[in-house]
Scaffold this motif. Structure first.
Motif, short mmCIF file in Angstrom:
data_model
loop_
_atom_site.label_atom_id
_atom_site.label_comp_id
_atom_site.label_asym_id
_atom_site.label_seq_id
_atom_site.Cartn_x
_atom_site.Cartn_y
_atom_site.Cartn_z
N TYR A 77 9.24 6.56 -1.59
CA TYR A 77 9.55 6.75 -0.18
C TYR A 77 10.97 6.34 0.17
O TYR A 77 11.68 7.06 0.88
CB TYR A 77 8.53 6.04 0.71
CG TYR A 77 7.17 6.65 0.60
CD1 TYR A 77 6.93 7.93 1.08
CD2 TYR A 77 6.13 5.98 -0.03
CE1 TYR A 77 5.69 8.53 0.95
CE2 TYR A 77 4.88 6.56 -0.14
CZ TYR A 77 4.66 7.84 0.34
OH TYR A 77 3.44 8.41 0.22
N SER A 92 13.32 8.80 -1.47
CA SER A 92 13.25 10.08 -0.76
C SER A 92 14.02 10.01 0.56
O SER A 92 14.74 10.95 0.92
CB SER A 92 11.80 10.47 -0.48
OG SER A 92 11.12 10.68 -1.69
N CYS A 118 9.51 12.41 5.72
CA CYS A 118 8.87 11.32 4.97
C CYS A 118 7.51 10.96 5.58
O CYS A 118 6.56 10.64 4.85
CB CYS A 118 9.77 10.10 4.92
SG CYS A 118 11.16 10.30 3.78
N LEU A 119 7.42 11.00 6.89
CA LEU A 119 6.14 10.71 7.55
C LEU A 119 5.08 11.74 7.17
O LEU A 119 3.95 11.38 6.83
CB LEU A 119 6.34 10.67 9.06
CG LEU A 119 5.13 10.27 9.89
CD1 LEU A 119 4.73 8.83 9.60
CD2 LEU A 119 5.44 10.43 11.37
N VAL A 164 5.03 13.62 4.46
CA VAL A 164 4.70 13.44 3.05
C VAL A 164 3.75 12.26 2.88
O VAL A 164 2.77 12.35 2.15
CB VAL A 164 5.99 13.26 2.20
CG1 VAL A 164 5.66 12.79 0.80
CG2 VAL A 164 6.77 14.56 2.15
N TRP A 165 4.03 11.16 3.56
CA TRP A 165 3.16 9.98 3.47
C TRP A 165 1.75 10.30 4.00
O TRP A 165 0.76 9.97 3.36
CB TRP A 165 3.76 8.82 4.26
CG TRP A 165 2.89 7.61 4.28
CD1 TRP A 165 2.62 6.78 3.24
CD2 TRP A 165 2.14 7.12 5.38
NE1 TRP A 165 1.76 5.79 3.63
CE2 TRP A 165 1.45 5.97 4.95
CE3 TRP A 165 2.00 7.54 6.70
CZ2 TRP A 165 0.62 5.25 5.79
CZ3 TRP A 165 1.19 6.81 7.54
CH2 TRP A 165 0.51 5.69 7.07
N ALA A 192 -0.63 10.09 0.83
CA ALA A 192 -1.30 8.78 0.84
C ALA A 192 -2.57 8.80 1.69
O ALA A 192 -3.61 8.29 1.27
CB ALA A 192 -0.34 7.70 1.34
N THR A 231 1.92 7.67 -4.99
CA THR A 231 3.30 8.09 -5.27
C THR A 231 3.95 7.05 -6.17
O THR A 231 3.48 5.92 -6.23
CB THR A 231 4.09 8.24 -3.96
OG1 THR A 231 4.03 7.02 -3.24
CG2 THR A 231 3.53 9.37 -3.11
N GLU A 288 5.83 4.10 -7.66
CA GLU A 288 6.31 2.83 -7.11
C GLU A 288 7.55 2.42 -7.88
O GLU A 288 7.71 2.72 -9.06
CB GLU A 288 5.24 1.75 -7.26
CG GLU A 288 4.01 2.00 -6.40
CD GLU A 288 2.99 0.89 -6.52
OE1 GLU A 288 3.32 -0.18 -7.04
OE2 GLU A 288 1.87 1.11 -6.07
#
Length: 153
Positions: free
Chosen positions: A96, A99, A132-133, A135-136, A140, A147, A149
């Motif tokens: 994250y 990205s 990003c939000l 994708v999360w 997730a 994803t 780490e």
């Protein structure tokens, strides 16, 4: 550059990237392999399609018109270098954060807007946060797919 050559070159580049993704996904198993495998298949099919399209255009003959728009080599180099740096920093910073840095940086560098730096930074930050939000939320929350780490995050 002729359209057929551009298609074949693009298709081969996509196939190479799909091959690199495939090689990098060797340690994954189970549900964590689901998205990478789908992405690799999608990219490989797209690469094959582009190569086939270029070959078909090339068979039509040499009288095919050349593209009026030249290839922006500097942009291609920037995107390639940025993508390589992005992949290199994921193991350190995590998916994250890497990205977010990549999206913000590429958005700032590649922006065509004639606006000032402040406007570009705000637009780039908004784009980065929203993407990003999503994708999360998608990986997730909805899919439960982990994803990568990083050492730091």
């Amino acid at each position: 550059m002729r359209s057929s050559v551009a298609d074949i070159t693009s298709g081969l580049a996509v196939l190479v990237i799909a091959g690199v993704f495939h090689a990098q996904s060797g340690d994954l198993e189970g549900v964590s392999l689901l998205f990478p495998r789908m992405l690799i298949i999608f990219m490989a099919l797209g690469g094959i399609y582009l190569c086939g399209l270029g070959l078909l255009k090339g068979r039509k003959g040499d009288e095919a018109p050349q593209d009026d728009e030249p290839v922006a080599v500097s942009r291609v180099v920037m995107i390639s270098a940025g993508a390589i740096a992005y992949v290199a920093i994921i193991p350190v910073l995590g998916f994250y954060l890497a990205s977010a840095l990549y999206l913000f940086g590429m958005s700032m560098v590649l922006s065509d807007a004639g606006a000032g730096t402040r406007k570009k930074a705000v637009a780039s930050a908004a784009f980065t946060v929203v993407l990003c939000l999503f994708v999360w939320i998608g990986f997730a929350m909805l899919l439960g797919v982990p994803t990568p780490e990083g050492m730091l995050f």
